[in-house]
Design an enzyme around this catalytic site. Structure first.
Site, PDB file in Angstrom:
ATOM      1  N   SER A 130      90.402  -6.419 -59.831  1.00  0.00           N
ATOM      2  CA  SER A 130      91.320  -5.284 -59.928  1.00  0.00           C
ATOM      3  C   SER A 130      92.472  -5.401 -58.939  1.00  0.00           C
ATOM      4  O   SER A 130      92.320  -5.944 -57.836  1.00  0.00           O
ATOM      5  CB  SER A 130      90.521  -4.017 -59.615  1.00  0.00           C
ATOM      6  OG  SER A 130      91.383  -2.952 -59.303  1.00  0.00           O
ATOM      7  N   GLU A 132      93.329  -3.153 -57.179  1.00  0.00           N
ATOM      8  CA  GLU A 132      92.906  -2.386 -55.990  1.00  0.00           C
ATOM      9  C   GLU A 132      92.553  -3.301 -54.815  1.00  0.00           C
ATOM     10  O   GLU A 132      92.503  -2.854 -53.676  1.00  0.00           O
ATOM     11  CB  GLU A 132      91.702  -1.516 -56.339  1.00  0.00           C
ATOM     12  CG  GLU A 132      92.063  -0.256 -57.084  1.00  0.00           C
ATOM     13  CD  GLU A 132      92.607   0.848 -56.186  1.00  0.00           C
ATOM     14  OE1 GLU A 132      92.024   1.101 -55.130  1.00  0.00           O
ATOM     15  OE2 GLU A 132      93.626   1.438 -56.551  1.00  0.00           O
ATOM     16  N   TYR A 154      86.242   1.552 -53.629  1.00  0.00           N
ATOM     17  CA  TYR A 154      86.231   0.745 -54.852  1.00  0.00           C
ATOM     18  C   TYR A 154      86.948  -0.596 -54.601  1.00  0.00           C
ATOM     19  O   TYR A 154      86.448  -1.667 -54.977  1.00  0.00           O
ATOM     20  CB  TYR A 154      86.931   1.518 -55.975  1.00  0.00           C
ATOM     21  CG  TYR A 154      87.195   0.701 -57.208  1.00  0.00           C
ATOM     22  CD1 TYR A 154      86.243   0.577 -58.211  1.00  0.00           C
ATOM     23  CD2 TYR A 154      88.419   0.047 -57.378  1.00  0.00           C
ATOM     24  CE1 TYR A 154      86.484  -0.181 -59.348  1.00  0.00           C
ATOM     25  CE2 TYR A 154      88.673  -0.716 -58.510  1.00  0.00           C
ATOM     26  CZ  TYR A 154      87.705  -0.827 -59.487  1.00  0.00           C
ATOM     27  OH  TYR A 154      87.955  -1.584 -60.607  1.00  0.00           O
TER      28      TYR A 154
HETATM   29  P1  GDR Z   1      93.412   3.906 -60.680  1.00  0.00           P
HETATM   30  O1  GDR Z   1      93.547   4.827 -61.990  1.00  0.00           O
HETATM   31  O2  GDR Z   1      92.912   4.641 -59.515  1.00  0.00           O
HETATM   32  O3  GDR Z   1      94.711   3.193 -60.520  1.00  0.00           O
HETATM   33  O4  GDR Z   1      92.267   2.857 -61.116  1.00  0.00           O
HETATM   34  P2  GDR Z   1      93.532   6.423 -62.192  1.00  0.00           P
HETATM   35  O5  GDR Z   1      93.993   6.642 -63.581  1.00  0.00           O
HETATM   36  O6  GDR Z   1      92.232   7.016 -61.799  1.00  0.00           O
HETATM   37  O7  GDR Z   1      94.645   6.942 -61.135  1.00  0.00           O
HETATM   38  C1  GDR Z   1      95.993   6.561 -61.210  1.00  0.00           C
HETATM   39  C2  GDR Z   1      96.853   7.420 -60.293  1.00  0.00           C
HETATM   40  O8  GDR Z   1      96.903   8.758 -60.790  1.00  0.00           O
HETATM   41  C3  GDR Z   1      96.736   9.676 -59.697  1.00  0.00           C
HETATM   42  N1  GDR Z   1      96.209  10.965 -60.171  1.00  0.00           N
HETATM   43  C4  GDR Z   1      95.010  11.152 -60.773  1.00  0.00           C
HETATM   44  N2  GDR Z   1      94.034  10.280 -61.108  1.00  0.00           N
HETATM   45  C5  GDR Z   1      92.944  10.766 -61.767  1.00  0.00           C
HETATM   46  N3  GDR Z   1      91.953   9.920 -62.133  1.00  0.00           N
HETATM   47  N4  GDR Z   1      92.805  12.107 -62.057  1.00  0.00           N
HETATM   48  C6  GDR Z   1      93.771  13.018 -61.728  1.00  0.00           C
HETATM   49  O9  GDR Z   1      93.638  14.209 -62.012  1.00  0.00           O
HETATM   50  C7  GDR Z   1      94.941  12.521 -61.061  1.00  0.00           C
HETATM   51  N5  GDR Z   1      96.072  13.112 -60.611  1.00  0.00           N
HETATM   52  C8  GDR Z   1      96.835  12.159 -60.082  1.00  0.00           C
HETATM   53  C9  GDR Z   1      95.782   8.929 -58.762  1.00  0.00           C
HETATM   54  O10 GDR Z   1      95.797   9.495 -57.457  1.00  0.00           O
HETATM   55  C10 GDR Z   1      96.376   7.523 -58.837  1.00  0.00           C
HETATM   56  O11 GDR Z   1      97.478   7.426 -57.971  1.00  0.00           O
HETATM   57  C11 GDR Z   1      92.225   2.265 -62.398  1.00  0.00           C
HETATM   58  C12 GDR Z   1      90.751   2.023 -62.742  1.00  0.00           C
HETATM   59  O12 GDR Z   1      90.663   1.656 -64.101  1.00  0.00           O
HETATM   60  C13 GDR Z   1      90.155   0.931 -61.900  1.00  0.00           C
HETATM   61  O13 GDR Z   1      88.823   0.638 -62.368  1.00  0.00           O
HETATM   62  C14 GDR Z   1      91.029  -0.316 -62.028  1.00  0.00           C
HETATM   63  O14 GDR Z   1      90.494  -1.366 -61.254  1.00  0.00           O
HETATM   64  C15 GDR Z   1      92.449   0.012 -61.607  1.00  0.00           C
HETATM   65  O15 GDR Z   1      92.944   1.052 -62.424  1.00  0.00           O
HETATM   66  C16 GDR Z   1      93.367  -1.202 -61.756  1.00  0.00           C
END
Ligand code: GDR
Length: 333
Positions: A130, A132, A154
């Site tokens: 990832s 990450e 993670y």
């Molecule tokens: P990520 O994806 O953390 O990049 O991991 P996610 O969609 O969870 O978050 C992306 C961004 O959005 C912001 N955010 C929120 N996120 C979620 N989940 N829910 C919310 O309500 C929300 N509001 C704002 C987050 O803070 C962040 O900045 C994904 C996963 O698929 C991992 O498994 C993978 O390895 C990486 O992408 C690459």
């Protein structure tokens, strides 16, 4: 017939990869966790196909830390290719359950590598890594040589797993590679990830079924691509002569706010009228400047991510609209 074994077969990527492999004549085995409510909706259409299920597609029960059972499955199925996609994949949740995250994502991968190391017939192995792992990198975009500086539980677990894969390749001569995937989304994305949460809400609000959407920070930027294209690259990685790691990304980043705007535009709404900020979704620490440099994948795999962010947002919203409408018509009938 080529045989593949997948961990994480019921997930977004697992389901697309299964379709791709079956389409290319493979026999596919999948490892699934035993639980009372198994979420397998992404594979339902394949289970319903009598020419496929239990003929060319087989499921086996095991937890990622159940070494004995996983060893038995590998010995019995003797796969040519092993795609390791399983793990606790939610970054936000990893702050709440760091031990479970490390148990499955980090140690689960090491255990699998140890099993493969001892096998007489060793499959080619792909580990889904990832972006990450880069956390807050010094350089942007990141490539396969960018130092890993994870800032989330993670990301730390994935870094351990990624480095172990490289170590087993270099020291024990396994054909093992890391697909360093940036965010990749689709209509099969889990509903707690931000893109799907947004597209479902845009569709539900447009149909009058929901009023507001609670989100955390809108400032985060991500390199978002379309998942079916990424599993194609994963397959290509295991067809190479030499095992190697690849960054899989679009090369362009967008903010959460830009994704929101694109999704709500697809249903002619203004996101500002519906989004409320909620502390619960804020993370104690966020990655920054994550955007991938896919040149190596472009050059060696002949692979490019094609779908743009507005296209991605639109296709996800349209799918959510269709599925909400079909639920409505079932309820009415
Ligand atoms: P990520 O994806 O953390 O990049 O991991 P996610 O969609 O969870 O978050 C992306 C961004 O959005 C912001 N955010 C929120 N996120 C979620 N989940 N829910 C919310 O309500 C929300 N509001 C704002 C987050 O803070 C962040 O900045 C994904 C996963 O698929 C991992 O498994 C993978 O390895 C990486 O992408 C690459």
């Amino acid at each position: 017939m080529t045989c593949a074994l997948l961990t994480g077969i019921t997930g977004q990527d697992g389901s697309y990869l299964t379709e791709l492999l079956l389409g290319r004549g493979y026999t596919v085995h999948g490892i699934v966790r035993r639980s009372s409510t198994i979420q397998r909706t992404r594979l339902d259409h394949l289970f319903a196909d009598k020419d496929v299920y239990n003929r060319r597609l087989f499921l086996h029960y095991a937890d990622l830390d159940d070494v004995t059972t996983i060893r038995r499955i590998l010995s019995k199925t003797e796969p040519d290719e092993l795609y390791h996609l399983a793990g606790q994949s939610h970054v936000g949740v990893s702050f709440e359950i760091p031990e479970t995250t490390c148990q499955f994502t980090a140690m689960g991968t090491l255990k699998l590598l140890e099993i493969v190391r001892d096998l007489e017939k060793q499959p080619r192995m792909l580990h889904i890594s990832s972006s990450e792992i880069f956390g807050r990198p010094d350089e942007s975009p990141q490539n396969e040589r960018t130092p890993m500086r994870p800032v989330t539980p993670y990301g730390i677990a994935k870094t351990f797993a990624t480095q172990m894969v490289t170590f087993y390749r270099e020291s024990f001569n396994l054909f093992a590679c890391n697909a360093i995937c940036y965010n990749h989304e689709s209509s099969r994305r889990g509903e707690s990830f931000v893109t799907r949460k947004i597209t479902r809400a845009a569709a539900a609000i447009a149909l009058g079924k929901q009023k507001d959407l609670a989100l955390g920070s809108l400032d985060g930027r991500r390199d978002w691509g379309y998942a079916p294209e990424y599993v194609e690259a994963m397959w290509k990685m295991l067809q190479q002569q030499v095992a190697s790691d690849f960054v899989l990304a679009t090369g362009t980043s967008h903010s959460v706010e830009e994704f929101l705007a694109a999704a709500f535009e697809a249903v002619n709404l203004d996101w500002r009228d519906h989004v409320v900020q909620d502390e619960r979704y804020m993370r104690p620490s966020e990655v920054s400047r994550l955007v991938g440099d896919p040149s190596k994948a472009n050059r060696d795999l002949g692979w490019t991510a094609e779908t743009t962010l507005p296209q991605l947002a639109r296709l996800m919203v349209e799918s959510d609209l269709a599925s909400l409408k079909s639920k409505e018509s079932i309820a009415d009938s």
